[in-house]
Design an enzyme around this catalytic site. Sequence first.
Site, short mmCIF file in Angstrom:
data_model
loop_
_atom_site.label_atom_id
_atom_site.label_comp_id
_atom_site.label_asym_id
_atom_site.label_seq_id
_atom_site.Cartn_x
_atom_site.Cartn_y
_atom_site.Cartn_z
N ASN A 9 -10.68 52.68 -108.74
CA ASN A 9 -12.04 52.78 -109.27
C ASN A 9 -12.26 54.23 -109.67
O ASN A 9 -12.46 55.09 -108.81
CB ASN A 9 -13.04 52.33 -108.19
CG ASN A 9 -14.48 52.52 -108.64
OD1 ASN A 9 -14.74 52.86 -109.80
ND2 ASN A 9 -15.42 52.31 -107.72
N LYS A 11 -14.66 55.53 -111.14
CA LYS A 11 -16.08 55.92 -111.10
C LYS A 11 -16.43 56.70 -112.38
O LYS A 11 -15.91 56.37 -113.44
CB LYS A 11 -16.38 56.70 -109.82
CG LYS A 11 -15.94 55.90 -108.58
CD LYS A 11 -16.47 56.45 -107.29
CE LYS A 11 -15.98 55.58 -106.13
NZ LYS A 11 -16.50 56.01 -104.83
N HIS A 95 -20.67 47.36 -105.89
CA HIS A 95 -20.26 48.61 -105.24
C HIS A 95 -21.47 49.25 -104.57
O HIS A 95 -22.58 49.18 -105.10
CB HIS A 95 -19.65 49.57 -106.27
CG HIS A 95 -18.92 50.69 -105.62
ND1 HIS A 95 -19.58 51.77 -105.07
CD2 HIS A 95 -17.60 50.89 -105.38
CE1 HIS A 95 -18.68 52.59 -104.53
NE2 HIS A 95 -17.48 52.08 -104.71
N GLU A 97 -22.43 52.15 -104.44
CA GLU A 97 -23.12 53.11 -105.31
C GLU A 97 -24.02 52.39 -106.30
O GLU A 97 -25.12 52.84 -106.60
CB GLU A 97 -22.07 54.01 -105.99
CG GLU A 97 -21.48 55.00 -104.99
CD GLU A 97 -20.06 55.46 -105.28
OE1 GLU A 97 -19.57 55.25 -106.41
OE2 GLU A 97 -19.43 56.03 -104.36
N GLU A 182 -15.94 48.01 -97.98
CA GLU A 182 -16.06 49.45 -98.17
C GLU A 182 -17.20 49.98 -97.30
O GLU A 182 -18.37 49.95 -97.72
CB GLU A 182 -16.36 49.76 -99.65
CG GLU A 182 -15.25 49.40 -100.60
CD GLU A 182 -15.19 50.33 -101.80
OE1 GLU A 182 -14.09 50.69 -102.20
OE2 GLU A 182 -16.26 50.74 -102.32
N GLY A 188 -15.65 58.54 -100.11
CA GLY A 188 -15.70 59.91 -100.62
C GLY A 188 -15.95 60.95 -99.55
O GLY A 188 -16.21 62.11 -99.84
N SER A 228 -11.89 56.31 -98.72
CA SER A 228 -10.95 57.38 -98.38
C SER A 228 -9.53 56.89 -98.14
O SER A 228 -8.83 57.39 -97.24
CB SER A 228 -11.47 58.20 -97.18
OG SER A 228 -12.71 58.79 -97.49
P1 13P Z 1 -12.94 57.00 -102.13
O1 13P Z 1 -11.55 56.45 -102.12
O2 13P Z 1 -13.12 58.20 -103.00
O3 13P Z 1 -13.49 57.17 -100.74
O4 13P Z 1 -13.86 55.86 -102.83
C1 13P Z 1 -13.78 54.57 -102.39
C2 13P Z 1 -14.53 53.70 -103.32
O5 13P Z 1 -15.73 53.74 -103.38
C3 13P Z 1 -13.75 52.79 -104.20
O6 13P Z 1 -14.58 51.89 -104.84
#
Ligand code: 13P
Length: 269
Positions: A9, A11, A95, A97, A182, A188, A228
């Site tokens: 992803n 982002k 997601h 976010e 997640e 992150g 992560s």
């Molecule tokens: P990270 O791997 O940067 O923690 O992000 C995970 C994520 O949100 C994947 O959709």
Amino acid sequence: MRRQIIAGNWKMHMLTDEGRELAEALVGLGAEVPNVDVALCPPYTALTAVGAVLAGSKVRLGAQDVFWKEKGAYTGQVAPSMLVDIGVSVVIVGHSESRGRFGVPEPDMDDVVLAHFGDSDRTVNLKLKAARRAGLTVICCVGETLAEREAGDTDRVVTRQVEGALAGLDASTLDEVVLAYEPVWAIGTGKTCQTVEADRVCGVIRQAVGVLFGSDCAEAMRIQYGGSVKPANAAELLACPNIDGALVGGASLVAADFAAIVKAGPTAA
Ligand code: 13P
């Protein structure tokens, strides 16, 4: 055994040229690791360029979100058929976010910003159903915030999110649905959920699918872990009985790291 699926992803990263370059470094994974499904999910603006690199390979092109209507006066939205039209075959929905649930909000991320990301269990469900109708494979994310975990609500929250996301779905369409656990606090942040706990919550998610659709569906459902994931922890996570892949954020922006994660799973060899 369930086939593992590793998705990157990206982002809101990667201009067109950068995305093309990253895809060129990863396109060979399809042939190199044929027993693992691999998907790259760039931002909308890079989909066409990345899709051109992936064309003819086994690495799949994914989008990061989708709207549930087919067409109409919905300024700024993208319909499932529009994704299919440009060669997308996978889409992420729900997601954290997109739901406005950030693990580490940036300092300038005030209420106005957070309210912009308004997905709910209901809109995630609408998006998931519309995407399946269009034939897209859906990666649907669930996960608890740190406050919910500390309140002992993890299992209840993920179960509610699974029930909400899958409400009204026909069991026959579930084979192209992937769930992604997640934990919001691990995204992150560099904090990975302990392997044993990640596997346990994926088991809770599998159980929720079983209650809704029966044990065969639960057994067949692929459940990724995300938060992560790095080359250093991927093998341990991917070896867990309830973890069938990874949804990778930051590490998916570095070709060598993402490739190492794809190759870390028990069926990759
Ligand atoms: P990270 O791997 O940067 O923690 O992000 C995970 C994520 O949100 C994947 O959709």
